[in-house]
Structures are given as C-alpha cells and as structure tokens.
Design an enzyme around this catalytic site. Structure first.
Site, mmCIF file in Angstrom:
data_model
loop_
_atom_site.group_PDB
_atom_site.id
_atom_site.type_symbol
_atom_site.label_atom_id
_atom_site.label_comp_id
_atom_site.label_asym_id
_atom_site.label_seq_id
_atom_site.Cartn_x
_atom_site.Cartn_y
_atom_site.Cartn_z
ATOM 1 N N ARG A 92 0.815 -1.219 0.000
ATOM 2 C CA ARG A 92 0.000 0.000 0.000
ATOM 3 C C ARG A 92 0.848 1.268 0.000
ATOM 4 N NH1 ARG A 92 -4.600 -1.549 4.312
ATOM 5 N NH2 ARG A 92 -3.189 -3.222 4.780
ATOM 6 N N LYS A 123 2.648 -19.644 6.935
ATOM 7 C CA LYS A 123 2.015 -20.139 8.140
ATOM 8 C C LYS A 123 1.827 -18.964 9.097
ATOM 9 C CE LYS A 123 4.030 -19.937 11.593
ATOM 10 N NZ LYS A 123 4.929 -19.054 12.331
ATOM 11 N N LYS A 153 14.642 -26.078 6.058
ATOM 12 C CA LYS A 153 15.950 -26.089 6.730
ATOM 13 C C LYS A 153 16.708 -27.337 6.312
ATOM 14 C CE LYS A 153 14.606 -23.458 10.828
ATOM 15 N NZ LYS A 153 15.350 -22.220 10.713
ATOM 16 N N GLU A 191 14.468 -19.436 21.458
ATOM 17 C CA GLU A 191 14.944 -18.179 20.878
ATOM 18 C C GLU A 191 15.320 -17.223 21.997
ATOM 19 O OE1 GLU A 191 12.656 -16.888 17.203
ATOM 20 O OE2 GLU A 191 11.102 -17.689 18.493
ATOM 21 N N LYS A 194 10.267 -17.781 23.697
ATOM 22 C CA LYS A 194 11.057 -16.582 23.399
ATOM 23 C C LYS A 194 11.754 -16.144 24.680
ATOM 24 C CE LYS A 194 8.538 -15.090 19.389
ATOM 25 N NZ LYS A 194 9.399 -15.641 18.345
ATOM 26 N N LYS A 196 19.702 -19.301 21.470
ATOM 27 C CA LYS A 196 18.976 -19.647 20.246
ATOM 28 C C LYS A 196 19.399 -21.045 19.850
ATOM 29 C CE LYS A 196 17.258 -18.752 15.916
ATOM 30 N NZ LYS A 196 15.833 -18.686 15.706
ATOM 31 N N HIS A 200 5.746 -25.593 13.000
ATOM 32 C CA HIS A 200 7.152 -26.025 12.937
ATOM 33 C C HIS A 200 7.421 -27.281 13.762
ATOM 34 C CE1 HIS A 200 7.620 -22.269 11.006
ATOM 35 N NE2 HIS A 200 7.817 -21.509 12.063
#
Ligand code: BG6
Length: 488
Positions: free
Chosen positions: A50, A149, A183, A217, A340, A345, A241
């Site tokens: 936009r 997703k 992956k 993460e 999170k 990670k 996932h």
C-alpha cells in the site's frame, strides 16, 4: 561442488512486498539463488504494497535491506546491482478488487511465464488477495499461490481459508509454507533415518526411551506484538514447525520421495498423535510468559512492556508431553518445547536411548543419546559411554561423536527460504504442507487451546534468560527424565 540448474523465467508477485519477511528473508534468499546462478536475468520479483513508492525507491529500500541482512562474505557489488534489476514495485492494495489493477496487469502480460503469488500478510487477508487475483484474471495455468504459516488461527478459520483458496487455485498449485521444512537439517533427517539402516533399525520404542524437540529463541516479540499477542507460542511455533519436525522424525519410510508419498506418511503421524483430554491439558501442558530478566548479561523487558500493554493472556513459552499411537512408538513420550527470551537460540532434537537391559558394570553407564542440531551449528552429536582413561579402575565417562555439517561439507548453509522459493517456482510441493496436514495439526492443537481458555492450565511467568518456568522441568521429572541442558 553443488550443481545448480537454472529455473525457467518467472514473475514472482509478493503481497506485502515492503514487509519485514520480504526484506529480511525473501529478498536475501532470492539474492543467494541469483548469485548461485539459479535465477535467470529475465526473472522478475514484483513487490506489491500500500505504500506510495516508485520502483526506483523500492529498489533502494531493498538494497539497504540486503546490505543489512546478507552475510558480508556473500555480498558482491556486481551481483547485487544485477539482482536489483529484477525487482519491480506496484503500489496496490491486493485485497481490494476495486483498486486500480492496471499497472500490475500490464506487468504480467506474458501469460506463458511461471507466475507465483506469495501472500506474506496476516492469514485473514489470504482469501481476499486470492479472490482479487482471480477476479482480475491473473491466474494462469502456470500460476501458484504461496501462503505463509499459520494457516488460520484455529481449525475453523484454517478450514475456511483452505476452502476459499480452493475456489481459485487447485491443490497442486497451493504451496503452504513452513520454513522449518526448508531447513537443511530438517531435510537431512530423511537422509539420517532412511539412508542409514543402523539408525533406522534402532528407531523405535524398543531402543528409544523418549524424544525432546526444542525450538528456543533469545529474541522477544519485538515489533511483532500485535500479531503475536493474538497468536502465542502454541499457534506460532507448535502447530506448524514443531509438529512438522515431529512428523518427519517419527514417520514410516515413504514408498518414494514424491510429494504425495511423503506427505501421506507425515499425515499418518499427525493423526496418530494422542489427543489431549481436559486432564491432559492440566497435566501435560505448560504455558508461560516472560517477565523482565537478562539475556547474555543484558537486562531486557518483560512481554507486557514489549507489547506496551498492561494485560495479556498470551503465552511466549509452551512445553508439552505427548505420545504417538503406533506400534513403532508405543509408550515413548515426546516432549515439545518452544519459547522466546530463553537463554540461547537453538533448535534441536534429542533422542534418548534406553538403558542396558542387564547391568554388567558396577556403575551402570548412562544410556546414549543422539542430539540433532537443527540450528545453529547444524550437526549431530552421538553421546556414548567410553572407558575413562583418567581413572585407575574401569570407570565410564560420556564422550560425544560430533559432526558439524558445515565443517564436514565445507559449505555455506543455505537459508530455508532459498530452497522453498525455488521449489515454488519449479512447482515442487514435497516440502510444503498439504491441506489435510493443516487440518490434522489444528485438530490436535484445538483441545489445548480450548482447555487453556477454560483455565485448565493457568499462565505462568518466567524471567527472561531462563528455560521457562520450573513446571516445564517437572513434565519430564515425573517420568524420570530431564531436559537436555539439565543432563549433567
Ligand atoms: C516464525 C515465527 O515462523 O519462526 C517466529 O513466527 C519465530 O515467531 C521464527 O521467531 C523462528 O524461526 P527460526 O528459523 O529462527 O527458528
């Protein structure tokens, strides 16, 4: 040396062309495939959004993003300027059938080329976007649509999206993307299991005591708060996932590696997952939200501060215990966890083997385990017991047979989107999710969502930088196990 086969010229239309996913993942992935020689000079990537912007300004914005996100050793000025020539931009709200579509229509005049519509927006806009392409007569024989997703936010909305998209595109042209399937290490699970008979023969309940799948993460929700707060970790990571990884590591060998055979086997596993009863939701799920803490020694805010709100019932951490109702996996617990603001990670699978049936050592050895590192440092570690050379008597000590794939193959590990984008252009759906897989995943997740709504498992908190709340460890402790980081 890798062999790269150039794909046919294509027009790749990205709805949400200025968004974070496009800038951070899609364009860098295209750049890498262009640099590898897989994308021809006459391919076109057309961003739609936009924002009022000229194609020139779009190329400038993209260039900045590429310079920021590409690993410096892969940035080549000549390649970059050639790549930027593929980029184009049309200022258009693609969910608006009444908007002025003439510019896009004129850019897509060659109907013989492969055409990909990539919808990188919130799922509630998928149908409108697909309908607009249809009503503007833009869907050709060689067109496909790619949906990010999560497909929907629950079973009902997912089925509605599936039904609606099917009005405009045949199933073989619908590519539901789950980037974990792109992956390299997730694809490598197929090689590990089915190209190594020694492993495959031990891959069952007689040998394996339990399996852990973790996707951790360190980042918080950042600027994605508005999306994340209506999603939460269960919808954002587990429904897609983690369940896909679970399906790949547990499925029976497919008859061939063709899409339908492989997806049939994954579907069977998703359907074999033990459904959650209300008691299971209380006993076998953990949901929590991060509060302030420290990541790598740096203080960080809690979820509510990140969100800029005083209230939320959204989880940023989930841990679950489940089982698979098949002869191969009878009685083997599978523990899934994601969160999170965790200490590091890492995405990994830990396959814990059973102990020796008869103890011939005075101090029985710990049973071995296979640790499959999905990321970072993609590789495998097989932890075995060995004779401890530092000990006078016959004592045992754990030692790891460790392979780091990037060292072993001396190569750059491609980002998952590199594979997947090229698969959409080539029309190869093998690493994408079929409609019935989406439905089976939501069917399994739905009772958890409902149970949580009924308060069967209250939301806990954990300090950023911890591995979730203590109850996550309890899930395993009850069965006599512990999470990988707690195995000493
Ligand atoms: C995305 C989620 O699908 O996957 C994000 O929406 C998450 O919340 C990301 O951060 C994790 O992907 P990866 O490849 O970094 O493990």
């Amino acid at each position: 040396m890798s062999e790269v086969v150039q794909v046919a010229p294509f027009d790749f239309v990205i709805v949400g062309g200025t968004g974070d996913l496009t800038m951070r993942k899609l364009l860098p992935a295209f750049y890498q495939r262009f640099r590898a020689g897989q994308i021809p000079d006459n391919a076109r990537i057309i961003g739609l959004a936009r924002a009022l912007m000229t194609p020139e300004q779009y190329r400038d914005k993209s260039e900045q993003a590429l310079r920021g996100f590409l690993p410096p050793e892969t940035l080549c000025e000549t390649t970059l300027s050639a790549f930027l020539k593929l980029l184009d931009y049309v200022h258009l709200d693609a969910t608006h059938a009444q908007a002025d579509w003439s510019e896009l229509i004129s850019r897509l005049s060659d109907t013989s080329r492969i055409r990909v519509f990539y919808i990188a927006t919130a799922p509630d806009l998928y149908t409108q976007a697909a309908e607009s392409f249809y009503s503007q007569n833009l869907i050709t024989q060689k067109s496909r649509i790619v949906l990010e997703k999560p497909i929907g936010t629950d079973l009902k909305s997912a089925e509605e999206i599936n039904r609606n998209i099917a009005r405009f595109f045949p199933e073989h042209a619908i590519f539901r993307i789950d980037h974990y399937l792109g992956k390299e290490t997730v694809q490598n699970l197929l090689a590990l299991r089915f190209a190594n008979p020694m492993i495959e023969r031990s891959w069952n309940c007689n040998t394996i005591s339990h399996v852990q799948i973790t996707a951790a993460e360190t980042v918080g929700v950042g600027s994605r708060g508005p999306y994340y707060d209506v999603s939460g970790a269960l919808r954002d990571m587990v429904q897609n996932h983690l369940l896909q990884v679970l399906a790949v590591i547990t499925m029976e060998p497919p008859i061939t590696f063709q899409a339908s055979d492989l997806r049939n086997e994954k579907l069977k596993m998703l359907r074999a997952l033990k459904p959650f009863t209300p008691e299971d939701v209380t006993e076998n799920t953990v949901r929590a939200r991060y509060i302030e803490g420290q990541i790598n020694g740096e203080p960080v805010d809690g979820y509510l501060e990140d969100l800029g709100s005083r209230e939320s019932d959204t989880e940023t951490f989930v841990a679950l215990r489940t089982e698979i109702r098949t002869p191969r996996w009878a009685g083997v617990p599978f523990y899934l966890r994601t969160g999170k603001r965790l200490p590091k990670k890492t995405s990994e699978i830990v396959v814990q083997f059973r102990p020796q049936p008869w103890p011939i050592f005075t101090k029985p050895p710990r049973p071995g385990r296979l640790v499959i590192r999905i990321q970072p440092d993609e590789g495998i570690s097989f932890v075995v017991s060995a004779k401890d050379p530092d000990h006078d008597g016959f004592e045992l000590r754990e030692a790891a047979l460790d392979v780091s794939f990037s060292d072993a193959f001396r190569t750059r590990y491609p980002d998952s989107y590199e594979h997947l984008l090229m698969d959409t252009v080539q029309g190869d759906p093998v690493m994408f999710i079929r409609r019935d897989e989406v439905v089976a995943s939501w069917e399994w997740v739905e009772p958890i969502l409902e149970g949580w709504q009924q308060g069967l498992r209250p939301l806990e908190t954990y300090h950023a930088g911890n591995w979730g709340p203590a109850s996550s460890g309890e899930l395993l402790k009850r069965d006599g196990f512990s999470w990988h980081e707690d195995m000493d």
